[in-house]
Write a protein that holds these residues in place. Structure first.
Motif, PDB file in Angstrom:
ATOM      1  N   ASP A  25       0.854  -1.182   0.000  1.00  8.88           N
ATOM      2  CA  ASP A  25       0.000   0.000   0.000  1.00  8.88           C
ATOM      3  C   ASP A  25       0.897   1.241   0.000  1.00  8.88           C
ATOM      4  O   ASP A  25       2.128   1.128   0.063  1.00  8.88           O
ATOM      5  N   GLY A  72     -12.041   2.356   8.557  1.00  7.38           N
ATOM      6  CA  GLY A  72     -11.797   3.718   8.059  1.00  7.38           C
ATOM      7  C   GLY A  72     -11.424   4.713   9.110  1.00  7.38           C
ATOM      8  O   GLY A  72     -11.228   5.880   8.828  1.00  7.38           O
ATOM      9  N   ASN A  82     -11.862  -4.236  -2.461  1.00  9.53           N
ATOM     10  CA  ASN A  82     -12.939  -5.121  -2.024  1.00  9.53           C
ATOM     11  C   ASN A  82     -12.328  -6.427  -1.538  1.00  9.53           C
ATOM     12  O   ASN A  82     -11.561  -7.070  -2.263  1.00  9.53           O
ATOM     13  N   THR A 138     -15.153  -4.023   2.349  1.00  9.43           N
ATOM     14  CA  THR A 138     -14.066  -3.268   1.730  1.00  9.43           C
ATOM     15  C   THR A 138     -13.124  -2.777   2.797  1.00  9.43           C
ATOM     16  O   THR A 138     -13.454  -2.692   3.968  1.00  9.43           O
ATOM     17  N   ALA A 139     -11.912  -2.451   2.359  1.00  8.59           N
ATOM     18  CA  ALA A 139     -10.927  -1.897   3.285  1.00  8.59           C
ATOM     19  C   ALA A 139     -10.129  -0.839   2.556  1.00  8.59           C
ATOM     20  O   ALA A 139      -9.824  -0.983   1.372  1.00  8.59           O
ATOM     21  N   ARG A 140      -9.777   0.232   3.256  1.00  5.92           N
ATOM     22  CA  ARG A 140      -8.975   1.297   2.659  1.00  5.92           C
ATOM     23  C   ARG A 140      -7.517   1.047   3.009  1.00  5.92           C
ATOM     24  O   ARG A 140      -7.164   0.874   4.173  1.00  5.92           O
ATOM     25  N   GLY A 181      -6.000   3.247  -2.620  1.00 12.43           N
ATOM     26  CA  GLY A 181      -7.450   3.348  -2.633  1.00 12.43           C
ATOM     27  C   GLY A 181      -8.141   2.250  -1.839  1.00 12.43           C
ATOM     28  O   GLY A 181      -7.534   1.544  -1.042  1.00 12.43           O
ATOM     29  N   VAL A 182      -9.436   2.111  -2.090  1.00  9.60           N
ATOM     30  CA  VAL A 182     -10.270   1.134  -1.395  1.00  9.60           C
ATOM     31  C   VAL A 182     -10.308  -0.150  -2.200  1.00  9.60           C
ATOM     32  O   VAL A 182     -10.519  -0.128  -3.419  1.00  9.60           O
ATOM     33  N   ALA A 206      -9.739  -1.232   8.619  1.00  7.21           N
ATOM     34  CA  ALA A 206     -10.849  -1.562   7.746  1.00  7.21           C
ATOM     35  C   ALA A 206     -12.075  -0.728   8.007  1.00  7.21           C
ATOM     36  O   ALA A 206     -12.913  -0.553   7.134  1.00  7.21           O
ATOM     37  N   ARG A 252      -6.352   0.782  -9.462  1.00  4.53           N
ATOM     38  CA  ARG A 252      -5.807   0.972  -8.112  1.00  4.53           C
ATOM     39  C   ARG A 252      -4.277   0.819  -8.101  1.00  4.53           C
ATOM     40  O   ARG A 252      -3.649   1.011  -7.074  1.00  4.53           O
TER      41      ARG A 252
END
Length: 435
Positions: free
Chosen positions: A20, A434, A80, A425-427, A77-78, A432, A64
């Motif tokens: 990331d 946010g 799934n 989803t997780a950023r 980004g986010v 997770a 992404r």
């Protein structure tokens, strides 16, 4: 002046870590998803198949992806966290394009696909397949000696056709360094046809290691598609306890045919293991621990422990027994732990430092007692001895865990079950939720 976008060949990306923006590793790349298009238009890359914790595979769109180079991939980004499921219109680059036989448009000559070159389109986040690295020749010796060349995607034809008898050499080369459990994950996610082709291309020892990590249904499917002589060779290469577990799931007639094709001594070990109840020390043990005679030295013991084919659990200790050295042995005298071997001079006799106070297990000992034994004595393996005092084998902690976990734990690991806090989803770079 025009900006030149570097090309990346996918073989250099296989298994690469995915990070990331903060530099934290998200997972590892297991495949790329492409969309084949009509005519000679290069396929568009839709995204990555990334293996995250618990060996769960998720889909990350190419939009992404902020950086791709040999050795690492950066995404943002986010994302799934739902498990990746291939759609009918999608094609897996590693799993379905490598090793295909296609034809050169100009000459009609058949070539084999060894690698795929991808490129990011200028001023966009879209990626597409640009080049194909191929080798001339139809296979076998020709395939190894034939001329190699890199051509544009439009210079070859045949990717959209149903492939029969597709090879697996290039696919296996991209995953050569994978551990057996990770390669099992690759096989599990291939189509049955492709899984069979890859299994056929693996050597017996590698296939045996991978089979031990696959769910039962996959094991039976792969073994059933091998010729019986080769299936017997693969069973011989497996740990006897794993081979016994697999054979016990086969119909009686098929099981007996395979046992008859195995070497008598290997078949005898497997038959002996199958004679014990499944959830007992006898049913869990392996018949191949390190056995040494009383006159053996520490130097000899360390040489045996260094064997790279031994699992860490089996290499953690040696068992001192009177002849014969093969299980069932002569009288069991004691066990010497690896740490003790490191503390004593090389010329020391193992019989003089053996732990004789540790009680061995009996083959009928039930699983809960085996588990308690390993926990109570802080052991990773335990000797199993019969009424006469002969060593029958050793129970290792990994085999105990196999039976303590849910029956479908391998499938859950290969399919992936959402880790706590990572459903939906997780950023990236944040928790997770946010926050």
């Amino acid at each position: 002046m025009a900006v030149v976008t570097p090309r990346v060949f996918v073989s250099h990306l296989a298994g690469s870590p995915v990070f990331d923006p903060n530099g934290d590793q998200v997972g590892r790349l297991r495949d790329l998803v492409a969309l084949l298009r009509v005519g000679a238009r290069p396929p568009r890359l839709l995204g990555l198949v990334v293996e995250v914790i618990n060996r769960r595979r998720i889909f990350v769109p190419m939009t992404r992806v902020t950086g791709v180079e040999s050795g690492q991939i950066v995404i943002t980004g986010v994302i799934n966290m739902r498990r990746f499921e291939q759609r009918p219109t999608e094609t897996l680059v590693f799993g379905e394009l490598l090793d295909r036989r296609v034809r050169l448009v100009e000459t009609g000559e058949e070539v084999a696909v060894l690698d795929i070159g991808i490129i990011q389109l200028p001023a966009r986040r879209d990626w597409e397949i640009e080049k194909v690295f191929v080798r001339k020749g139809k296979g076998g010796a020709l395939r190894r000696k034939g001329e190699t060349l890199t051509v544009d995607w439009s210079a070859v034809t045949g990717f959209s056709l149903e492939e029969h008898g597709q090879g697996a050499e290039s696919l296996l080369a991209t995953f050569e360094q994978l551990r057996p459990a990770d390669l099992a994950g690759v096989l599990h996610h291939l189509s049955p046809k492709r899984r069979s082709e890859v299994a056929a291309a693996l050597d017996d020892d590698r296939l045996a290691d991978v089979l031990e990590e696959l769910p039962e249904d996959d094991q039976i499917e792969i073994l059933g598609k091998l010729k019986e002589e080769r299936a017997a060779d693969v069973l011989e290469a497996m740990d006897p306890d794993d081979a016994a577990d697999l054979l016990s799931e086969l119909p009686e007639e098929e099981k007996e045919r395979l046992l008859a094709l195995m070497r008598p001594e290997e078949a005898a070990d497997v038959r002996r293991l199958m004679s014990y109840e499944e959830h007992t020390a006898g049913g869990l043990m392996t018949t191949d621990p390190i056995v040494l005679r009383p006159a053996a030295t520490v130097a000899e013991a360390l040489a045996r422990v260094r064997d790279p084919d031994l699992s860490p659990a089996l290499a953690a200790q040696v068992y001192v027994c009177r002849p014969p050295d093969e299980t069932p042995t002569g009288k069991y005298l004691g066990v010497v732990h690896f740490q003790r071997l490191l503390r004593d001079p090389p010329f020391t006799l193992v019989s003089s430092i053996a732990d004789t106070d540790l009680p061995p297990l009996r083959p009928e000992t039930p699983l809960p007692e085996v588990t308690s034994y390993l926990a109570a004595y802080n052991m990773v393996a335990a000797p199993v001895v019969d009424e006469s005092g002969a060593l029958l084998g050793a129970v290792t902690v990994d085999d105990v865990l196999d039976h303590l976990l849910p029956e479908d734990w391998r499938e859950q690991g290969l399919h992936g079950s959402a880790p706590a806090g990572l459903t939906g989803t997780a950023r990236l770079g944040k928790p997770a939720d946010g926050t």
